[in-house]
Design an enzyme around this catalytic site. Structure first.
Site, PDB file in Angstrom:
ATOM      1  N   PRO A   2       0.892  -1.280   0.043  1.00  0.00           N
ATOM      2  CA  PRO A   2       0.009  -0.022   0.088  1.00  0.00           C
ATOM      3  C   PRO A   2       0.994   1.185  -0.084  1.00  0.00           C
ATOM      4  CG  PRO A   2      -0.816  -1.523   1.601  1.00  0.00           C
ATOM      5  CD  PRO A   2       0.393  -2.111   1.141  1.00  0.00           C
ATOM      6  N   GLU A   3       0.519   2.091  -0.968  1.00  0.00           N
ATOM      7  CA  GLU A   3       1.279   3.353  -1.115  1.00  0.00           C
ATOM      8  C   GLU A   3       0.451   4.423  -0.522  1.00  0.00           C
ATOM      9  OE1 GLU A   3       4.500   3.715  -1.397  1.00  0.00           O
ATOM     10  OE2 GLU A   3       4.800   1.441  -2.234  1.00  0.00           O
ATOM     11  N   LYS A  58       2.793   7.314   4.566  1.00  0.00           N
ATOM     12  CA  LYS A  58       2.105   6.273   4.364  1.00  0.00           C
ATOM     13  C   LYS A  58       1.880   5.669   5.825  1.00  0.00           C
ATOM     14  CE  LYS A  58       5.435   3.794   1.997  1.00  0.00           C
ATOM     15  NZ  LYS A  58       6.212   2.630   1.203  1.00  0.00           N
ATOM     16  N   ARG A 280      13.562  -2.990  -8.271  1.00  0.00           N
ATOM     17  CA  ARG A 280      12.156  -2.683  -8.525  1.00  0.00           C
ATOM     18  C   ARG A 280      12.023  -2.844  -9.978  1.00  0.00           C
ATOM     19  NH1 ARG A 280       9.592  -0.644  -4.110  1.00  0.00           N
ATOM     20  NH2 ARG A 280       7.792  -1.116  -5.126  1.00  0.00           N
TER      21      ARG A 280
END
Length: 290
Positions: A2-3, A58, A280
């Site tokens: 979750p960002e 966040k 990434r």
């Protein structure tokens, strides 16, 4: 993971159900999260009222106040980690193996609540999330060790092309790597970095310090637009994320390049490329981005 959009979607979903309620009971089933849950947390939270829910980067910040004027207000810091969710439940169903934390909330003094009691449940299969308590005054909250290194909020009016240009001078790292670090601007995770750079027409491998002011203007606007659209679409659900009501997000269906390696660019039809940056995956269009 979750960002910022997913955390903001969660915050907005919690607001009408949680703010104004009193904490009637606290259940901690597993204390071994990213950092151990304070053994005194139950006593700290008992009978406090949830006055506000804010977000910094966040992190969700639940301000909890006591009816006892001698007790200072405190903040429950919640980080969803890689797989965490916060759900509002009308009752307390039997917990699953990954349901680590419950707040039983009664209506308190707040009028118009749809239910006398609800449960706020934290679920985190991988246990990289966090639940922390602090009594730092609000004016000093930014000095908390987990918040003090965070960059500016992307929706802060001060975040614009001038800010981005000024804070990237002298940086040789790739602009996508700089965005992901959160040191200049928070909340631009992997999906949103790739999408923002596409919208700005900037190749993700470009050295941050080489961006002109005009390109920084485009990128700052693209970051805001991308994150705002993601929030409107309920965030992105690639695996685990659901909002506080259990609904999935749909921003991933709008992506121009993310997770579209080999597929035609939605703008020019050139095949989207995939590379690895800092372990990434990065996606970009070799024609639209330079």
């Amino acid at each position: 993971m979750p960002e910022l959009p997913e955390v903001e979607v969660t915050r907005r979903g919690l607001l009408p159900h949680v703010v104004g309620r009193r904490i009637a009971a606290v259940t901690v089933r597993h204390r071994g999260l990213r950092w151990p849950v304070d053994p005194g947390l139950e006593a700290c939270l008992a009978h406090r009222l949830v006055r506000r829910i804010e977000r910094r980067g966040k992190y969700l910040l639940l301000e909890c106040i006591s009816a006892d004027a001698a007790q200072p207000p405190g903040w429950l810091l919640v980080h969803l980690g890689m797989t965490g969710t916060l759900r509002v439940l009308p009752e307390a169903p039997p917990p699953g193996m990954h349901d680590h934390f419950d707040l039983l909330l009664d209506a308190g003094p707040a009028p118009g609540m749809l239910a006398d009691t609800i449960v706020l449940r934290f679920r985190d299969p991988r246990r990289f999330g966090a639940i922390l308590w602090t009594t730092l005054p609000e004016a000093e909250l930014a000095s908390h060790p987990l918040l003090s290194t965070l960059g500016i909020e992307p929706f802060d009016p001060a975040f614009d092309g001038a800010w981005l240009h000024r804070h990237t001078r002298g940086r040789s790292a790739a602009i996508k790597t700089v965005l992901l670090s959160g040191a200049i601007v928070v909340g631009v995770g992997n999906i949103y970095a790739s999408e923002s750079l596409f919208r700005a027409g900037i190749r993700p491998t470009t050295a941050a310090g080489r961006l002109s002011r005009a390109r920084c203007d485009r990128l700052a606007q693209a970051v805001r637009d991308t994150l705002a659209q993601a929030i409107e679409r309920g965030g992105s659900t690639l695996r685990d994320f659901v909002g506080s009501d259990g609904a999935s997000g749909y921003f991933q269906l709008d992506c121009f390049v993310y997770d579209r390696a080999g597929l035609p660019c939605r703008v020019c039809a050139t095949p989207v490329r995939q590379i690895v940056q800092g372990q990434r995956s990065t996606f970009y269009c070799p024609k639209c981005q330079h």
